[in-house]
Design a protein around this motif. Structure first.
Motif, PDB file in Angstrom:
ATOM      1  N   SER A   1      27.481  52.799  39.355  1.00  0.00           N
ATOM      2  CA  SER A   1      26.717  53.890  39.963  1.00  0.00           C
ATOM      3  C   SER A   1      27.497  55.201  39.934  1.00  0.00           C
ATOM      4  N   GLY A   2      28.752  55.160  39.499  1.00  0.00           N
ATOM      5  CA  GLY A   2      29.577  56.363  39.496  1.00  0.00           C
ATOM      6  C   GLY A   2      30.284  56.578  40.820  1.00  0.00           C
ATOM      7  N   VAL A   3      30.055  55.683  41.787  1.00  0.00           N
ATOM      8  CA  VAL A   3      30.674  55.828  43.108  1.00  0.00           C
ATOM      9  C   VAL A   3      32.025  55.135  43.094  1.00  0.00           C
ATOM     10  N   GLU A   4      33.018  55.773  43.716  1.00  0.00           N
ATOM     11  CA  GLU A   4      34.333  55.143  43.795  1.00  0.00           C
ATOM     12  C   GLU A   4      34.261  53.885  44.649  1.00  0.00           C
ATOM     13  N   MET A   5      34.762  52.740  44.125  1.00  0.00           N
ATOM     14  CA  MET A   5      34.697  51.495  44.876  1.00  0.00           C
ATOM     15  C   MET A   5      36.101  51.106  45.324  1.00  0.00           C
ATOM     16  N   ASP A   6      36.186  50.487  46.486  1.00  0.00           N
ATOM     17  CA  ASP A   6      37.452  49.939  46.958  1.00  0.00           C
ATOM     18  C   ASP A   6      37.688  48.629  46.197  1.00  0.00           C
ATOM     19  N   MET A   7      38.828  48.514  45.538  1.00  0.00           N
ATOM     20  CA  MET A   7      39.066  47.343  44.688  1.00  0.00           C
ATOM     21  C   MET A   7      39.099  46.036  45.472  1.00  0.00           C
ATOM     22  N   THR A   8      39.482  46.079  46.748  1.00  0.00           N
ATOM     23  CA  THR A   8      39.497  44.825  47.518  1.00  0.00           C
ATOM     24  C   THR A   8      38.087  44.248  47.598  1.00  0.00           C
ATOM     25  N   GLU A   9      37.097  45.123  47.589  1.00  0.00           N
ATOM     26  CA  GLU A   9      35.703  44.638  47.691  1.00  0.00           C
ATOM     27  C   GLU A   9      35.229  43.997  46.390  1.00  0.00           C
ATOM     28  N   MET A  10      35.953  44.228  45.316  1.00  0.00           N
ATOM     29  CA  MET A  10      35.520  43.672  44.030  1.00  0.00           C
ATOM     30  C   MET A  10      35.902  42.202  43.878  1.00  0.00           C
ATOM     31  N   ILE A  11      36.864  41.747  44.682  1.00  0.00           N
ATOM     32  CA  ILE A  11      37.337  40.358  44.573  1.00  0.00           C
ATOM     33  C   ILE A  11      36.664  39.532  45.653  1.00  0.00           C
ATOM     34  N   GLN A  12      35.951  38.500  45.203  1.00  0.00           N
ATOM     35  CA  GLN A  12      35.202  37.670  46.152  1.00  0.00           C
ATOM     36  C   GLN A  12      35.617  36.212  45.929  1.00  0.00           C
ATOM     37  N   PRO A  13      36.495  35.671  46.801  1.00  0.00           N
ATOM     38  CA  PRO A  13      36.928  34.272  46.629  1.00  0.00           C
ATOM     39  C   PRO A  13      35.725  33.336  46.591  1.00  0.00           C
ATOM     40  N   THR A  14      35.830  32.255  45.817  1.00  0.00           N
ATOM     41  CA  THR A  14      34.706  31.319  45.707  1.00  0.00           C
ATOM     42  C   THR A  14      34.407  30.652  47.044  1.00  0.00           C
ATOM     43  N   GLY A  15      35.408  30.633  47.940  1.00  0.00           N
ATOM     44  CA  GLY A  15      35.224  29.942  49.224  1.00  0.00           C
ATOM     45  C   GLY A  15      35.507  28.462  49.082  1.00  0.00           C
TER      46      GLY A  15
END
Ligand code: SIN
Length: 295
Positions: free
Chosen positions: A9-23
């Motif tokens: 979307s062109g919006v700056e994203m926080d990289m921590t939010e990009m990693i999603q553990p499988t659980g």
């Protein structure tokens, strides 16, 4: 520790939010990233750390070219050219992991860690799905780090100082089961005479990125424990194998064309599930170089 990255979307994203553990016991999804983009050194460093932490990273919808696949891999380490598995036409650095509708045997259909028979085992592989069956053809992963953590303190002490032996001979050499039984591997597996690799590694290694302890034996390539006879080593290894394969240490990944799994051989096992006879499954795999491993 994570930086920011510009999303679709062109919006700056926080990289921590990009990693999603499988659980589950192993692995994480990485969202909002296009691996065809040129990745900054910072980003590569963060992905490397995430790989060390989670053992395997999953990416969706990465319909990248073979060139982009190689460029991504080389950001992490030089490419290791496979000795025994056929390569993609025109791309000797990309291994072709293929099962045709008429074939019964798949490649990697049992728990294993790639390349433990080498004295400097490959760091990991980046497997890209090109064609997937309608149902099945998943890959299972197990965390050998998590498995170490869930052993009792006393049992862990029995592992201290042990070394395990590994070989490529019984899997890829002229005496390999698939050669002796004449299984339908023509054009996929070969070069049996090159299967001369034997190695010895600590049975528990310190992971080179995360510093975690990891149980470094696997049913595919481990042949014994140094200084022990088979009657002693086999039941002992079986206890470890049964423990690592427990569901709480594993995750089962479902593929779609464009999915990628990037796994770390020093922290995981994997198992290609062979439940899709009559359908085609085509994967492109790039393996990258590693290093000697220490306790
Ligand atoms: C492999 O063992 O590298 C193959 C994994 C897979 O095809 O899922």
């Amino acid at each position: 520790m994570w930086g920011t990255r510009r999303g679709a979307s062109g919006v700056e994203m926080d990289m921590t939010e990009m990693i999603q553990p499988t659980g589950s016991g192993v692995g994480a999804f990485v969202n909002g990233i296009d691996l065809a983009d040129s990745l900054s050194d910072n980003m590569v460093g963060e992905l490397r750390n995430a790989l060390g932490e989670h053992g395997v990273l999953f990416f969706r919808d990465q319909n990248i070219s073979p060139e982009a696949h190689m460029t991504f891999a080389e950001k992490f380490a030089p490419i290791n050219v496979n000795r025994f598995i056929a390569h993609v036409d025109g791309y000797p650095k990309i291994t072709q992991v293929l099962k045709e509708p008429g074939q019964k045997k798949n490649i990697g259909g049992g728990w294993h860690t790639d390349h433990t028979y080498d004295t400097e085992p490959a760091m990991g592989s980046i497997l890209l799905a090109r064609e997937t069956p309608k149902h099945g053809g998943d890959t299972m992963y197990a965390s050998t780090c998590r498995a170490y953590e869930t052993l009792s303190d006393s049992f862990r002490k029995t592992l201290d100082g042990l070394k395990a032996t590994h070989s490529s001979r019984h899997v890829f050499g002229p005496q390999a089961r698939y050669v002796q039984k004449g299984e339908d591997t023509a054009g996929r597996l070969g070069n049996n005479e090159a299967a001369t690799q034997d190695s010895v590694h600590p049975l528990v290694i310190t992971h080179p990125i995360s510093g975690k302890k990891s149980i470094y034996v696997n049913p595919g390539f481990t042949t014994g424990i140094e200084g022990w006879n088979d009657a002693e080593a086999e039941p002992f290894l079986k206890i470890l194998y049964d423990h690592i394969a427990k569901p709480e240490h594993t995750y089962r990944f479902q593929w779609a064309p464009g999915s990628i799994a990037f796994w770390d051989n020093r922290a995981t096992w994997h198992y290609a599930v062979n439940d899709y006879h009559g359908e085609r499954r085509l994967m492109h795999r790039i393996t990258i170089e590693g290093e000697a491993l220490a306790a």
